[in-house]
Scaffold this motif. Structure first.
Motif, mmCIF file in Angstrom:
data_model
loop_
_atom_site.group_PDB
_atom_site.id
_atom_site.type_symbol
_atom_site.label_atom_id
_atom_site.label_comp_id
_atom_site.label_asym_id
_atom_site.label_seq_id
_atom_site.Cartn_x
_atom_site.Cartn_y
_atom_site.Cartn_z
ATOM 1 N N THR A 332 0.822 -1.210 0.000
ATOM 2 C CA THR A 332 0.000 0.000 0.000
ATOM 3 C C THR A 332 0.855 1.258 0.000
ATOM 4 N N ARG A 333 2.022 1.225 0.670
ATOM 5 C CA ARG A 333 2.902 2.388 0.633
ATOM 6 C C ARG A 333 3.383 2.664 -0.785
ATOM 7 N N SER A 334 3.823 1.623 -1.484
ATOM 8 C CA SER A 334 4.281 1.814 -2.859
ATOM 9 C C SER A 334 3.153 2.294 -3.761
ATOM 10 N N THR A 335 1.942 1.802 -3.514
ATOM 11 C CA THR A 335 0.786 2.279 -4.290
ATOM 12 C C THR A 335 0.590 3.780 -4.087
ATOM 13 N N ILE A 336 0.682 4.226 -2.847
ATOM 14 C CA ILE A 336 0.501 5.649 -2.542
ATOM 15 C C ILE A 336 1.590 6.483 -3.190
ATOM 16 N N ARG A 348 13.211 9.473 -8.757
ATOM 17 C CA ARG A 348 13.735 10.006 -7.506
ATOM 18 C C ARG A 348 12.912 9.542 -6.306
ATOM 19 N N ALA A 349 11.598 9.454 -6.474
ATOM 20 C CA ALA A 349 10.782 8.909 -5.386
ATOM 21 C C ALA A 349 11.139 7.447 -5.126
ATOM 22 N N GLY A 350 11.358 6.696 -6.211
ATOM 23 C CA GLY A 350 11.750 5.304 -6.057
ATOM 24 C C GLY A 350 13.107 5.147 -5.400
#
Length: 420
Positions: A332-336, A348-350
Protein backbone atom coordinates in the motif's frame (compact mmCIF):
# COMPACT_ATOMS: atom_id res chain seq x y z
CA UNK A 1 -16.66 -14.61 -6.36
CA UNK A 2 -15.83 -13.42 -2.85
CA UNK A 3 -13.02 -15.97 -2.51
CA UNK A 4 -11.53 -14.99 -5.88
CA UNK A 5 -11.50 -11.34 -4.91
CA UNK A 6 -9.61 -12.17 -1.73
CA UNK A 7 -6.84 -13.99 -3.61
CA UNK A 8 -3.83 -12.45 -5.35
CA UNK A 9 -5.05 -10.40 -8.32
CA UNK A 10 -3.25 -11.77 -11.40
CA UNK A 11 -4.93 -9.48 -13.95
CA UNK A 12 -1.64 -7.64 -14.64
CA UNK A 13 -0.07 -10.92 -15.80
CA UNK A 14 -2.98 -11.56 -18.16
CA UNK A 15 -3.52 -8.08 -19.54
CA UNK A 16 0.04 -6.77 -19.92
CA UNK A 17 2.54 -9.01 -21.77
CA UNK A 18 5.46 -6.61 -21.05
CA UNK A 19 4.69 -6.72 -17.33
CA UNK A 20 4.35 -10.50 -17.45
CA UNK A 21 7.74 -10.95 -19.12
CA UNK A 22 9.38 -8.49 -16.76
CA UNK A 23 7.82 -10.17 -13.70
CA UNK A 24 8.93 -13.66 -14.74
CA UNK A 25 12.48 -12.48 -15.41
CA UNK A 26 12.78 -10.57 -12.15
CA UNK A 27 11.26 -13.47 -10.20
CA UNK A 28 13.84 -15.89 -11.53
CA UNK A 29 16.69 -13.45 -10.88
CA UNK A 30 15.37 -12.95 -7.34
CA UNK A 31 15.75 -16.67 -6.63
CA UNK A 32 19.24 -16.59 -8.12
CA UNK A 33 20.18 -13.58 -6.01
CA UNK A 34 19.18 -15.35 -2.80
CA UNK A 35 21.23 -18.38 -3.82
CA UNK A 36 24.25 -16.16 -4.39
CA UNK A 37 23.81 -14.48 -1.01
CA UNK A 38 23.95 -17.89 0.67
CA UNK A 39 26.96 -18.87 -1.43
CA UNK A 40 28.88 -15.67 -0.62
CA UNK A 41 28.21 -16.06 3.09
CA UNK A 42 29.29 -19.70 2.94
CA UNK A 43 32.47 -18.95 1.00
CA UNK A 44 33.46 -16.07 3.28
CA UNK A 45 32.80 -18.11 6.42
CA UNK A 46 34.65 -21.18 5.12
CA UNK A 47 37.76 -19.16 4.31
CA UNK A 48 37.82 -16.82 7.33
CA UNK A 49 35.76 -18.38 10.16
CA UNK A 50 35.09 -14.76 11.14
CA UNK A 51 31.71 -13.13 11.84
CA UNK A 52 33.36 -9.77 11.17
CA UNK A 53 33.99 -10.83 7.57
CA UNK A 54 30.48 -12.26 7.14
CA UNK A 55 29.13 -8.97 8.52
CA UNK A 56 31.22 -7.16 5.93
CA UNK A 57 29.17 -8.89 3.22
CA UNK A 58 26.06 -7.00 4.31
CA UNK A 59 28.04 -3.79 4.57
CA UNK A 60 29.42 -4.17 1.05
CA UNK A 61 25.85 -4.53 -0.22
CA UNK A 62 24.32 -1.67 1.75
CA UNK A 63 26.90 1.11 1.38
CA UNK A 64 26.73 1.47 -2.44
CA UNK A 65 22.93 1.66 -2.36
CA UNK A 66 23.01 4.34 0.33
CA UNK A 67 25.72 6.40 -1.38
CA UNK A 68 24.49 6.09 -4.97
CA UNK A 69 20.74 5.57 -4.59
CA UNK A 70 19.56 9.19 -4.70
CA UNK A 71 21.80 10.08 -7.64
CA UNK A 72 20.62 6.96 -9.49
CA UNK A 73 17.04 8.15 -8.99
CA UNK A 74 17.90 11.52 -10.51
CA UNK A 75 19.58 9.77 -13.46
CA UNK A 76 16.47 7.60 -13.94
CA UNK A 77 14.46 10.81 -14.34
CA UNK A 78 16.77 12.07 -17.10
CA UNK A 79 17.29 9.10 -19.42
CA UNK A 80 15.36 6.21 -20.97
CA UNK A 81 14.69 4.08 -17.88
CA UNK A 82 14.52 0.90 -19.95
CA UNK A 83 18.07 1.42 -21.21
CA UNK A 84 19.32 2.28 -17.72
CA UNK A 85 17.76 -0.88 -16.32
CA UNK A 86 19.26 -2.97 -19.13
CA UNK A 87 22.72 -1.56 -18.42
CA UNK A 88 22.39 -2.16 -14.68
CA UNK A 89 21.10 -5.72 -15.15
CA UNK A 90 23.91 -6.46 -17.61
CA UNK A 91 26.38 -5.25 -14.99
CA UNK A 92 24.87 -7.58 -12.39
CA UNK A 93 25.12 -10.44 -14.87
CA UNK A 94 28.84 -9.74 -15.41
CA UNK A 95 29.45 -9.60 -11.64
CA UNK A 96 27.75 -12.98 -11.17
CA UNK A 97 29.97 -14.40 -13.90
CA UNK A 98 33.05 -13.00 -12.14
CA UNK A 99 31.99 -14.67 -8.90
CA UNK A 100 31.52 -17.95 -10.75
CA UNK A 101 34.91 -17.67 -12.47
CA UNK A 102 36.79 -17.01 -9.23
CA UNK A 103 35.09 -20.01 -7.66
CA UNK A 104 35.81 -22.34 -10.59
CA UNK A 105 39.50 -21.43 -10.95
CA UNK A 106 40.21 -21.34 -7.22
CA UNK A 107 38.73 -19.04 -4.62
CA UNK A 108 40.00 -15.48 -4.81
CA UNK A 109 41.02 -13.52 -1.70
CA UNK A 110 37.98 -12.53 0.35
CA UNK A 111 38.66 -8.85 -0.28
CA UNK A 112 38.26 -9.49 -4.01
CA UNK A 113 34.95 -11.29 -3.43
CA UNK A 114 33.67 -8.34 -1.39
CA UNK A 115 34.75 -5.89 -4.10
CA UNK A 116 32.74 -7.88 -6.67
CA UNK A 117 29.74 -7.94 -4.30
CA UNK A 118 30.04 -4.17 -3.78
CA UNK A 119 30.31 -3.60 -7.54
CA UNK A 120 27.18 -5.66 -8.11
CA UNK A 121 25.44 -3.60 -5.42
CA UNK A 122 26.40 -0.45 -7.35
CA UNK A 123 24.49 -1.83 -10.34
CA UNK A 124 21.57 -2.69 -8.04
CA UNK A 125 21.58 0.93 -6.84
CA UNK A 126 21.67 2.16 -10.43
CA UNK A 127 18.86 0.00 -11.76
CA UNK A 128 16.57 -0.08 -8.72
CA UNK A 129 14.96 3.37 -9.08
CA UNK A 130 14.38 2.78 -12.80
CA UNK A 131 12.74 -0.59 -12.13
CA UNK A 132 10.39 1.01 -9.60
CA UNK A 133 8.94 3.24 -12.33
CA UNK A 134 7.87 0.36 -14.58
CA UNK A 135 4.69 -0.82 -12.85
CA UNK A 136 2.79 2.51 -13.08
CA UNK A 137 3.87 2.81 -16.73
CA UNK A 138 2.85 -0.71 -17.76
CA UNK A 139 -0.46 -1.03 -15.89
CA UNK A 140 -3.61 1.08 -15.62
CA UNK A 141 -4.05 2.86 -12.27
CA UNK A 142 -6.70 0.43 -11.04
CA UNK A 143 -4.20 -2.46 -11.41
CA UNK A 144 -1.27 -0.65 -9.78
CA UNK A 145 -1.74 -2.22 -6.34
CA UNK A 146 -2.21 -5.67 -7.90
CA UNK A 147 1.05 -5.32 -9.84
CA UNK A 148 2.92 -4.25 -6.72
CA UNK A 149 1.42 -7.19 -4.81
CA UNK A 150 2.68 -9.55 -7.52
CA UNK A 151 6.15 -8.05 -7.15
CA UNK A 152 5.91 -8.53 -3.40
CA UNK A 153 4.94 -12.20 -3.62
CA UNK A 154 7.86 -12.70 -5.98
CA UNK A 155 10.22 -11.09 -3.47
CA UNK A 156 8.81 -13.00 -0.50
CA UNK A 157 8.88 -16.27 -2.41
CA UNK A 158 12.55 -15.76 -3.23
CA UNK A 159 13.29 -14.93 0.41
CA UNK A 160 11.46 -18.06 1.57
CA UNK A 161 12.69 -20.62 -0.97
CA UNK A 162 15.89 -19.11 -2.42
CA UNK A 163 18.14 -19.78 0.60
CA UNK A 164 16.96 -23.40 0.72
CA UNK A 165 17.74 -23.83 -2.99
CA UNK A 166 21.12 -22.23 -2.36
CA UNK A 167 21.83 -24.73 0.39
CA UNK A 168 20.92 -27.65 -1.87
CA UNK A 169 23.09 -26.28 -4.67
CA UNK A 170 26.02 -25.81 -2.28
CA UNK A 171 25.79 -29.45 -1.33
CA UNK A 172 25.86 -30.65 -4.95
CA UNK A 173 27.65 -28.10 -7.16
CA UNK A 174 29.45 -25.94 -4.58
CA UNK A 175 29.60 -22.15 -4.52
CA UNK A 176 30.58 -21.99 -8.20
CA UNK A 177 27.33 -23.67 -9.19
CA UNK A 178 25.29 -21.18 -7.15
CA UNK A 179 27.02 -18.24 -8.81
CA UNK A 180 26.52 -19.73 -12.26
CA UNK A 181 22.81 -20.30 -11.66
CA UNK A 182 22.50 -16.67 -10.56
CA UNK A 183 24.19 -15.50 -13.77
CA UNK A 184 21.78 -17.57 -15.86
CA UNK A 185 18.77 -16.09 -14.07
CA UNK A 186 19.98 -12.60 -14.99
CA UNK A 187 19.63 -13.65 -18.62
CA UNK A 188 15.93 -14.19 -17.91
CA UNK A 189 15.73 -10.70 -16.36
CA UNK A 190 17.41 -9.25 -19.47
CA UNK A 191 14.93 -11.04 -21.74
CA UNK A 192 12.06 -9.52 -19.77
CA UNK A 193 13.57 -6.04 -19.96
CA UNK A 194 14.19 -6.23 -23.71
CA UNK A 195 10.44 -6.54 -24.24
CA UNK A 196 9.68 -3.23 -22.53
CA UNK A 197 8.67 -0.16 -24.50
CA UNK A 198 10.82 3.00 -24.23
CA UNK A 199 10.48 4.47 -20.73
CA UNK A 200 11.19 8.18 -21.12
CA UNK A 201 10.86 10.38 -18.02
CA UNK A 202 8.54 12.95 -19.63
CA UNK A 203 8.71 16.56 -20.68
CA UNK A 204 10.59 17.80 -17.59
CA UNK A 205 13.71 15.65 -17.14
CA UNK A 206 15.68 16.01 -13.95
CA UNK A 207 18.47 18.53 -13.69
CA UNK A 208 21.93 16.95 -13.56
CA UNK A 209 23.81 16.11 -10.37
CA UNK A 210 22.89 17.29 -6.91
CA UNK A 211 20.35 19.79 -8.24
CA UNK A 212 18.17 16.99 -9.55
CA UNK A 213 18.43 15.16 -6.24
CA UNK A 214 17.43 18.30 -4.32
CA UNK A 215 14.45 18.82 -6.65
CA UNK A 216 13.25 15.32 -5.82
CA UNK A 217 13.67 15.84 -2.09
CA UNK A 218 11.81 19.16 -2.37
CA UNK A 219 8.89 17.36 -4.03
CA UNK A 220 8.76 14.85 -1.18
CA UNK A 221 8.92 17.63 1.41
CA UNK A 222 6.01 19.58 -0.09
CA UNK A 223 3.79 16.53 -0.79
CA UNK A 224 2.34 15.46 2.57
CA UNK A 225 0.84 12.16 1.40
CA UNK A 226 4.08 10.88 -0.13
CA UNK A 227 6.19 12.27 2.71
CA UNK A 228 3.93 10.65 5.32
CA UNK A 229 4.03 7.27 3.58
CA UNK A 230 7.84 7.29 3.52
CA UNK A 231 8.07 8.44 7.15
CA UNK A 232 5.86 5.54 8.23
CA UNK A 233 8.16 3.13 6.40
CA UNK A 234 11.23 4.72 8.00
CA UNK A 235 9.66 4.46 11.46
CA UNK A 236 8.75 0.80 10.98
CA UNK A 237 12.27 -0.18 9.92
CA UNK A 238 14.43 2.05 12.13
CA UNK A 239 12.41 1.71 15.34
CA UNK A 240 11.34 -1.92 15.32
CA UNK A 241 13.46 -4.08 12.99
CA UNK A 242 13.83 -7.34 14.98
CA UNK A 243 16.37 -9.48 13.10
CA UNK A 244 19.45 -8.64 15.17
CA UNK A 245 17.50 -9.48 18.34
CA UNK A 246 16.37 -12.96 17.34
CA UNK A 247 19.38 -14.86 18.79
CA UNK A 248 19.14 -12.97 22.10
CA UNK A 249 15.34 -13.33 22.34
CA UNK A 250 15.74 -17.02 21.62
CA UNK A 251 18.25 -17.32 24.45
CA UNK A 252 16.25 -15.22 26.92
CA UNK A 253 12.82 -16.67 26.21
CA UNK A 254 13.16 -20.03 24.51
CA UNK A 255 16.20 -21.78 25.99
CA UNK A 256 18.57 -20.97 23.12
CA UNK A 257 17.07 -23.77 21.02
CA UNK A 258 18.54 -23.47 17.48
CA UNK A 259 15.42 -25.03 15.98
CA UNK A 260 13.30 -22.20 17.36
CA UNK A 261 15.74 -19.59 16.08
CA UNK A 262 15.51 -20.99 12.57
CA UNK A 263 11.72 -20.75 12.68
CA UNK A 264 11.75 -17.02 13.48
CA UNK A 265 12.77 -15.95 9.97
CA UNK A 266 10.56 -18.60 8.41
CA UNK A 267 7.54 -17.28 10.32
CA UNK A 268 8.14 -13.71 9.07
CA UNK A 269 8.50 -14.86 5.47
CA UNK A 270 5.51 -17.21 5.72
CA UNK A 271 3.33 -14.36 6.94
CA UNK A 272 4.49 -12.19 4.07
CA UNK A 273 3.82 -14.85 1.45
CA UNK A 274 0.37 -15.55 2.90
CA UNK A 275 -0.56 -11.86 2.82
CA UNK A 276 0.68 -11.62 -0.78
CA UNK A 277 -1.37 -14.63 -1.88
CA UNK A 278 -4.48 -13.10 -0.30
CA UNK A 279 -3.62 -9.54 -1.29
CA UNK A 280 -7.03 -9.09 -2.88
CA UNK A 281 -8.34 -8.58 0.65
CA UNK A 282 -6.50 -5.24 0.92
CA UNK A 283 -5.47 -4.00 -2.55
CA UNK A 284 -9.10 -3.25 -3.40
CA UNK A 285 -9.85 -1.30 -0.21
CA UNK A 286 -10.90 2.31 -0.84
CA UNK A 287 -8.31 4.00 1.44
CA UNK A 288 -4.76 2.64 0.83
CA UNK A 289 -3.29 5.18 3.26
CA UNK A 290 -5.49 3.95 6.08
CA UNK A 291 -4.61 0.36 5.16
CA UNK A 292 -0.88 1.22 5.23
CA UNK A 293 -1.16 2.88 8.63
CA UNK A 294 -3.03 -0.12 10.03
CA UNK A 295 -0.46 -2.52 8.57
CA UNK A 296 2.51 -0.59 10.01
CA UNK A 297 0.87 -0.28 13.44
CA UNK A 298 0.07 -4.01 13.40
CA UNK A 299 3.71 -4.74 12.53
CA UNK A 300 4.90 -2.84 15.61
CA UNK A 301 2.24 -4.27 17.91
CA UNK A 302 2.85 -7.86 16.76
CA UNK A 303 6.60 -7.52 17.38
CA UNK A 304 5.96 -6.13 20.87
CA UNK A 305 3.64 -9.06 21.61
CA UNK A 306 6.27 -11.46 20.26
CA UNK A 307 8.74 -10.00 22.75
CA UNK A 308 6.28 -10.59 25.59
CA UNK A 309 5.41 -14.17 24.55
CA UNK A 310 6.70 -16.90 26.82
CA UNK A 311 5.39 -19.73 24.60
CA UNK A 312 7.37 -20.44 21.41
CA UNK A 313 4.37 -21.21 19.21
CA UNK A 314 2.52 -18.10 20.35
CA UNK A 315 5.63 -16.07 19.56
CA UNK A 316 5.82 -17.61 16.08
CA UNK A 317 2.17 -16.73 15.54
CA UNK A 318 2.89 -13.07 16.32
CA UNK A 319 5.89 -13.12 13.95
CA UNK A 320 3.66 -14.53 11.20
CA UNK A 321 1.19 -11.69 11.82
CA UNK A 322 4.08 -9.21 11.69
CA UNK A 323 5.27 -10.60 8.36
CA UNK A 324 1.78 -10.34 6.90
CA UNK A 325 1.38 -6.79 8.21
CA UNK A 326 4.71 -5.82 6.67
CA UNK A 327 3.56 -6.96 3.24
CA UNK A 328 0.29 -5.03 3.59
CA UNK A 329 2.24 -1.92 4.53
CA UNK A 330 4.83 -2.25 1.74
CA UNK A 331 2.31 -2.83 -1.04
CA UNK A 332 0.00 0.00 0.00
CA UNK A 333 2.90 2.39 0.63
CA UNK A 334 4.28 1.81 -2.86
CA UNK A 335 0.79 2.28 -4.29
CA UNK A 336 0.50 5.65 -2.54
CA UNK A 337 3.96 6.86 -3.54
CA UNK A 338 3.68 5.83 -7.19
CA UNK A 339 0.10 7.02 -7.68
CA UNK A 340 0.84 10.48 -6.19
CA UNK A 341 4.16 11.08 -7.95
CA UNK A 342 4.37 12.61 -11.45
CA UNK A 343 6.12 10.51 -14.07
CA UNK A 344 9.10 12.88 -14.27
CA UNK A 345 9.79 12.34 -10.54
CA UNK A 346 9.12 8.61 -10.23
CA UNK A 347 12.80 7.69 -10.35
CA UNK A 348 13.74 10.01 -7.51
CA UNK A 349 10.78 8.91 -5.39
CA UNK A 350 11.75 5.30 -6.06
CA UNK A 351 15.35 5.99 -5.05
CA UNK A 352 14.22 7.32 -1.66
CA UNK A 353 12.11 4.18 -1.20
CA UNK A 354 15.14 2.09 -2.10
CA UNK A 355 17.47 3.88 0.32
CA UNK A 356 14.94 3.60 3.16
CA UNK A 357 14.36 -0.05 2.35
CA UNK A 358 18.10 -0.77 2.35
CA UNK A 359 19.43 1.50 5.10
CA UNK A 360 16.39 1.50 7.39
CA UNK A 361 16.61 -2.19 8.37
CA UNK A 362 20.38 -1.93 8.91
CA UNK A 363 19.98 1.09 11.19
CA UNK A 364 17.03 -0.58 12.91
CA UNK A 365 18.98 -3.73 13.60
CA UNK A 366 21.84 -1.64 14.99
CA UNK A 367 19.40 0.31 17.20
CA UNK A 368 17.91 -2.90 18.49
CA UNK A 369 21.32 -4.31 19.33
CA UNK A 370 22.46 -1.18 21.16
CA UNK A 371 19.29 -0.99 23.25
CA UNK A 372 19.51 -4.70 24.01
CA UNK A 373 23.11 -4.31 25.20
CA UNK A 374 21.99 -1.58 27.60
CA UNK A 375 18.82 -3.39 28.77
CA UNK A 376 17.65 -6.76 27.42
CA UNK A 377 16.45 -8.29 24.19
CA UNK A 378 12.85 -8.30 25.38
CA UNK A 379 13.00 -4.64 26.42
CA UNK A 380 14.54 -3.63 23.10
CA UNK A 381 11.96 -5.53 21.05
CA UNK A 382 8.91 -4.40 23.05
CA UNK A 383 10.01 -0.77 23.24
CA UNK A 384 10.77 -0.74 19.52
CA UNK A 385 7.35 -2.12 18.65
CA UNK A 386 5.58 0.40 20.85
CA UNK A 387 7.67 3.27 19.44
CA UNK A 388 6.68 2.16 15.95
CA UNK A 389 2.98 2.26 16.88
CA UNK A 390 3.44 5.72 18.42
CA UNK A 391 5.26 7.01 15.33
CA UNK A 392 2.53 5.69 13.03
CA UNK A 393 -0.10 7.41 15.18
CA UNK A 394 1.88 10.67 15.04
CA UNK A 395 2.12 10.58 11.24
CA UNK A 396 -1.59 9.76 10.94
CA UNK A 397 -2.48 12.67 13.23
CA UNK A 398 -0.31 15.22 11.45
CA UNK A 399 -1.07 14.02 7.90
CA UNK A 400 -4.84 13.52 7.62
CA UNK A 401 -4.62 13.47 3.83
CA UNK A 402 -2.68 10.23 4.06
CA UNK A 403 -5.54 8.17 5.44
CA UNK A 404 -8.22 10.07 3.54
CA UNK A 405 -6.65 9.64 0.10
CA UNK A 406 -8.68 7.30 -2.17
CA UNK A 407 -7.10 4.47 -4.11
CA UNK A 408 -6.32 5.07 -7.81
CA UNK A 409 -8.97 3.99 -10.29
CA UNK A 410 -9.07 3.60 -14.04
CA UNK A 411 -10.37 7.12 -14.53
CA UNK A 412 -8.55 8.87 -11.71
CA UNK A 413 -6.11 11.74 -11.93
CA UNK A 414 -3.46 9.43 -10.57
CA UNK A 415 -2.91 8.28 -14.13
CA UNK A 416 -0.32 11.06 -14.26
CA UNK A 417 2.02 8.71 -12.40
CA UNK A 418 1.58 6.21 -15.16
CA UNK A 419 2.81 8.68 -17.70
CA UNK A 420 -0.61 9.16 -19.25
Amino acid sequence: MGVRRALLDVRPLRTSPPFRRLWIGRTLSGFGGQMTLVAVMFQVWQETRSTAWTGAVGLSQAVPVILLGLFAGSLADRVDRRKLYLCATSGQFVCSLLLAVQAFVGHAPIAVVLVIVALESCFVAGGGPAARTFVPRLLPPDQLAAGLALNRVSFQGAMLVGPALGGLALGTTGVAGCYLVDALTFLAALCGAFGLPPMLPGDAPARPGARGVLDGLAFLARTPVVRGALLVDLAATVLSMPLSLFPLINAERFGDDPRTLGLFMTALAAGGVTASLFSGTFTGLPRPGLTMLAGSATWGAALALFGLSAEPWLGLLFLTVAGAADTVSVVTRSTIVQSHTPNELLGRAGSVEQVIGQAGPDVGNMRGGLVADATSGVTSLVSGGLLCVAAVAAVATTTPGLWRSPRPTAGSCSAKAAGA
